[in-house]
Design an enzyme around this catalytic site. Structure first.
Site, PDB file in Angstrom:
ATOM      1  N   LYS A 180      -5.465   1.026  -2.257  1.00  0.00           N
ATOM      2  CA  LYS A 180      -4.044   0.981  -1.900  1.00  0.00           C
ATOM      3  C   LYS A 180      -3.758  -0.135  -0.902  1.00  0.00           C
ATOM      4  O   LYS A 180      -4.618  -0.482  -0.099  1.00  0.00           O
ATOM      5  CB  LYS A 180      -3.628   2.329  -1.304  1.00  0.00           C
ATOM      6  CG  LYS A 180      -3.748   3.488  -2.295  1.00  0.00           C
ATOM      7  CD  LYS A 180      -3.499   4.826  -1.625  1.00  0.00           C
ATOM      8  CE  LYS A 180      -4.566   5.154  -0.619  1.00  0.00           C
ATOM      9  NZ  LYS A 180      -4.462   6.534  -0.093  1.00  0.00           N
ATOM     10  N   THR A 212       5.880   6.481   7.617  1.00  0.00           N
ATOM     11  CA  THR A 212       4.931   6.380   6.498  1.00  0.00           C
ATOM     12  C   THR A 212       3.850   7.454   6.579  1.00  0.00           C
ATOM     13  O   THR A 212       2.787   7.320   5.981  1.00  0.00           O
ATOM     14  CB  THR A 212       4.256   4.988   6.477  1.00  0.00           C
ATOM     15  OG1 THR A 212       3.643   4.780   7.751  1.00  0.00           O
ATOM     16  CG2 THR A 212       5.231   3.884   6.167  1.00  0.00           C
ATOM     17  N   GLY A 214       1.768  10.322   5.584  1.00  0.00           N
ATOM     18  CA  GLY A 214       1.504  11.048   4.340  1.00  0.00           C
ATOM     19  C   GLY A 214       1.733  10.257   3.064  1.00  0.00           C
ATOM     20  O   GLY A 214       1.742  10.838   1.975  1.00  0.00           O
ATOM     21  N   THR A 215       1.839   8.946   3.177  1.00  0.00           N
ATOM     22  CA  THR A 215       2.066   8.146   1.954  1.00  0.00           C
ATOM     23  C   THR A 215       0.891   8.263   0.978  1.00  0.00           C
ATOM     24  O   THR A 215       1.091   8.353  -0.231  1.00  0.00           O
ATOM     25  CB  THR A 215       2.272   6.647   2.291  1.00  0.00           C
ATOM     26  OG1 THR A 215       1.236   6.241   3.182  1.00  0.00           O
ATOM     27  CG2 THR A 215       3.625   6.395   2.918  1.00  0.00           C
ATOM     28  N   GLY A 216      -0.326   8.278   1.533  1.00  0.00           N
ATOM     29  CA  GLY A 216      -1.514   8.345   0.662  1.00  0.00           C
ATOM     30  C   GLY A 216      -1.601   9.689  -0.049  1.00  0.00           C
ATOM     31  O   GLY A 216      -1.939   9.761  -1.243  1.00  0.00           O
ATOM     32  N   CYS A 217      -1.309  10.767   0.682  1.00  0.00           N
ATOM     33  CA  CYS A 217      -1.333  12.117   0.079  1.00  0.00           C
ATOM     34  C   CYS A 217      -0.294  12.181  -1.037  1.00  0.00           C
ATOM     35  O   CYS A 217      -0.565  12.688  -2.139  1.00  0.00           O
ATOM     36  CB  CYS A 217      -1.009  13.177   1.127  1.00  0.00           C
ATOM     37  SG  CYS A 217      -2.033  13.104   2.608  1.00  0.00           S
TER      38      CYS A 217
HETATM   39  N1  LIG Z   1       5.374  -0.109   4.352  1.00  0.00           N
HETATM   40  C1  LIG Z   1       5.194   0.142   3.062  1.00  0.00           C
HETATM   41  N2  LIG Z   1       6.061  -0.363   2.147  1.00  0.00           N
HETATM   42  C2  LIG Z   1       5.886  -0.127   0.824  1.00  0.00           C
HETATM   43  N3  LIG Z   1       4.872   0.612   0.327  1.00  0.00           N
HETATM   44  C3  LIG Z   1       3.970   1.136   1.194  1.00  0.00           C
HETATM   45  C4  LIG Z   1       4.084   0.945   2.590  1.00  0.00           C
HETATM   46  N4  LIG Z   1       3.064   1.604   3.209  1.00  0.00           N
HETATM   47  C5  LIG Z   1       2.358   2.193   2.239  1.00  0.00           C
HETATM   48  N5  LIG Z   1       2.887   1.910   1.007  1.00  0.00           N
HETATM   49  C6  LIG Z   1       2.398   2.428  -0.289  1.00  0.00           C
HETATM   50  O1  LIG Z   1       2.117   3.805  -0.093  1.00  0.00           O
HETATM   51  C7  LIG Z   1       0.949   4.181  -0.831  1.00  0.00           C
HETATM   52  C8  LIG Z   1      -0.103   4.702   0.141  1.00  0.00           C
HETATM   53  O2  LIG Z   1      -0.726   3.588   0.738  1.00  0.00           O
HETATM   54  P1  LIG Z   1      -1.454   3.578   2.138  1.00  0.00           P
HETATM   55  O3  LIG Z   1      -2.343   2.401   2.139  1.00  0.00           O
HETATM   56  O4  LIG Z   1      -0.443   3.715   3.226  1.00  0.00           O
HETATM   57  O5  LIG Z   1      -2.287   4.935   2.062  1.00  0.00           O
HETATM   58  P2  LIG Z   1      -2.906   5.792   3.216  1.00  0.00           P
HETATM   59  O6  LIG Z   1      -3.231   4.941   4.403  1.00  0.00           O
HETATM   60  O7  LIG Z   1      -3.994   6.571   2.594  1.00  0.00           O
HETATM   61  O8  LIG Z   1      -1.727   6.764   3.593  1.00  0.00           O
HETATM   62  P3  LIG Z   1      -1.763   8.031   4.581  1.00  0.00           P
HETATM   63  O9  LIG Z   1      -3.068   7.973   5.316  1.00  0.00           O
HETATM   64  O10 LIG Z   1      -0.554   7.865   5.425  1.00  0.00           O
HETATM   65  O11 LIG Z   1      -1.640   9.267   3.762  1.00  0.00           O
HETATM   66  C9  LIG Z   1       0.538   2.938  -1.602  1.00  0.00           C
HETATM   67  O12 LIG Z   1       1.125   2.978  -2.881  1.00  0.00           O
HETATM   68  C10 LIG Z   1       1.111   1.801  -0.763  1.00  0.00           C
HETATM   69  O13 LIG Z   1       1.331   0.627  -1.528  1.00  0.00           O
HETATM   70  C1  LIG Z   2      -3.834  17.454   6.694  1.00  0.00           C
HETATM   71  C2  LIG Z   2      -3.739  15.965   6.644  1.00  0.00           C
HETATM   72  N1  LIG Z   2      -4.155  15.311   5.542  1.00  0.00           N
HETATM   73  C3  LIG Z   2      -4.048  13.962   5.472  1.00  0.00           C
HETATM   74  C4  LIG Z   2      -3.524  13.237   6.523  1.00  0.00           C
HETATM   75  C5  LIG Z   2      -3.463  11.719   6.438  1.00  0.00           C
HETATM   76  O1  LIG Z   2      -2.148  11.249   6.533  1.00  0.00           O
HETATM   77  P1  LIG Z   2      -1.727  10.106   7.597  1.00  0.00           P
HETATM   78  O2  LIG Z   2      -2.761   9.006   7.492  1.00  0.00           O
HETATM   79  O3  LIG Z   2      -0.383   9.663   7.199  1.00  0.00           O
HETATM   80  O4  LIG Z   2      -1.770  10.734   8.977  1.00  0.00           O
HETATM   81  C6  LIG Z   2      -3.114  13.959   7.666  1.00  0.00           C
HETATM   82  N2  LIG Z   2      -2.592  13.338   8.737  1.00  0.00           N
HETATM   83  N3  LIG Z   2      -3.226  15.318   7.693  1.00  0.00           N
END
Ligand SMILES: Nc1ncnc2c1ncn2[C@@H]1O[C@H](COP(=O)(O)OP(=O)(O)OP(=O)(O)O)[C@@H](O)[C@H]1O
Ligand SMILES: Cc1ncc(COP(=O)(O)O)c(N)n1
Length: 281
Positions: A180, A212, A214-217
């Site tokens: 990602k 942002t 929880g974007t990954g979840c």
């Molecule tokens: N500022 C942003 N603008 C547009 N898309 C974004 C942005 N930040 C994240 N994304 C998108 O959100 C999704 C999750 O990416 P990210 O790399 O943030 O995951 P992550 O770090 O595992 O997230 P989290 O840990 O917050 O759950 C991807 O599809 C990424 O392209």
């Molecule tokens: C229970 C749980 N699962 C996943 C994340 C990662 O999300 P983020 O990187 O946005 O804090 C989190 N903060 N909490």
């Protein structure tokens, strides 16, 4: 005759609870619901969390995690599943045992390691267990950039390096990977998919926001919901990227820190296509 239940797509999340509602189990279930999949959960840990950070982590016994999976599988059935925060090796091992025992698939593994605020969500000593247990069972692994660097042990600051890392993650046994792009710098957020044959990119403009959490979840849950409905992987990833981009683009402005994304936005702004995708070789 087709019964009602056989037409309902059933998605299971195995992850941590986020009391703040933006990440973890809560983000996954909201995403499943928005994408018309029936959501079920096995909780691995309870976090005390809000937009300001993670204030406590209470891991559940591995046996409790396994029993939740048993209960869901034995009665309701699972069309697709994902994993999120799994804090230690014994929970990782018991989940892998259940995935194999029940032949649960397709499995999306989101290798959650560190929260945006810096809290450690996976014990460092369990990183190699993740590689040895769940990654070989995955239909798709969805690391962010720092997680891909930990998995491969390399700095990934060029596209070529990220492509090489994707190949390395498939060598661990996963069928496909999306690295990602949320942690990239620049005006775009580009996710790189490798399915063993070709590379594909999914690009959106980088949205300037602090919301942002929880974007990954949310992204991995959206892929899981679409796979539960029987969509091909590429299409599921495209829809997930669209879902998460709209969720970031229309923030709710909740809390004093890194706020949650807007899980309603995909439905509410259904005519707005904001991403572009391209096949690469
Ligand atoms: N500022 C942003 N603008 C547009 N898309 C974004 C942005 N930040 C994240 N994304 C998108 O959100 C999704 C999750 O990416 P990210 O790399 O943030 O995951 P992550 O770090 O595992 O997230 P989290 O840990 O917050 O759950 C991807 O599809 C990424 O392209
Ligand atoms: C229970 C749980 N699962 C996943 C994340 C990662 O999300 P983020 O990187 O946005 O804090 C989190 N903060 N909490």
């Amino acid at each position: 005759m087709i019964t009602t239940s056989s037409r309902i797509s059933r998605a299971l999340t195995i992850a941590g609870s986020d009391s703040g509602g933006g990440a973890g189990i809560q983000a996954d279930l909201k995403t499943f619901q928005e994408l018309n999949a029936f959501g079920m959960s096995a909780i691995t840990a309870v976090t005390v969390q809000n937009t300001l950070g993670v204030h406590g982590i209470y891991e559940l016994d591995a046996e409790i995690v396994a029993r939740q999976i048993d209960a869901v599988v034995e009665d309701l059935g699972v069309d697709a599943l994902k994993t999120g925060m799994i804090s230690n090796s014994s929970i990782l091992e018991i989940i892998a045992d259940r995935v194999k025992r029940y032949r649960l698939s397709p499995l999306v593994v989101d290798p959650v390691m560190v929260a945006k605020g810096g809290a450690l969500l996976l014990e460092k000593s369990a990183q190699h267990t993740l590689v040895n247990t769940l990654i070989p069972l995955a239909r798709l692994v969805t690391p962010n950039l720092p997680e891909a660097e930990v998995l491969t042990g390399k700095r990934l600051n060029t596209e070529d390096a990220r492509k090489e890392a994707a190949r390395q993650i498939l060598d661990m046994g996963a069928e496909a990977v999306v690295i990602k792009g949320g942690h990239l710098e620049g005006e775009f957020s580009t996710d790189l998919l490798f399915d063993g044959e070709s590379f594909h990119t999914f690009t959106s403009p980088r949205i300037s926001t602090r919301h942002t959490h929880g974007t990954g979840c949310t992204f991995s849950a959206a892929v899981t919901a679409e796979l539960a409905k029987g969509r091909p992987l590429l299409e599921a990833v495209r829809i997930a990227k669209e879902f998460v981009t709209r969720a970031i683009a229309h923030p709710l402005e909740l809390g004093g820190g890194h706020g949650p994304t807007n899980h309603w936005a995909f439905r509410q702004y259904r005519n707005q296509t904001v991403i572009s995708s391209s096949p690469r070789t």
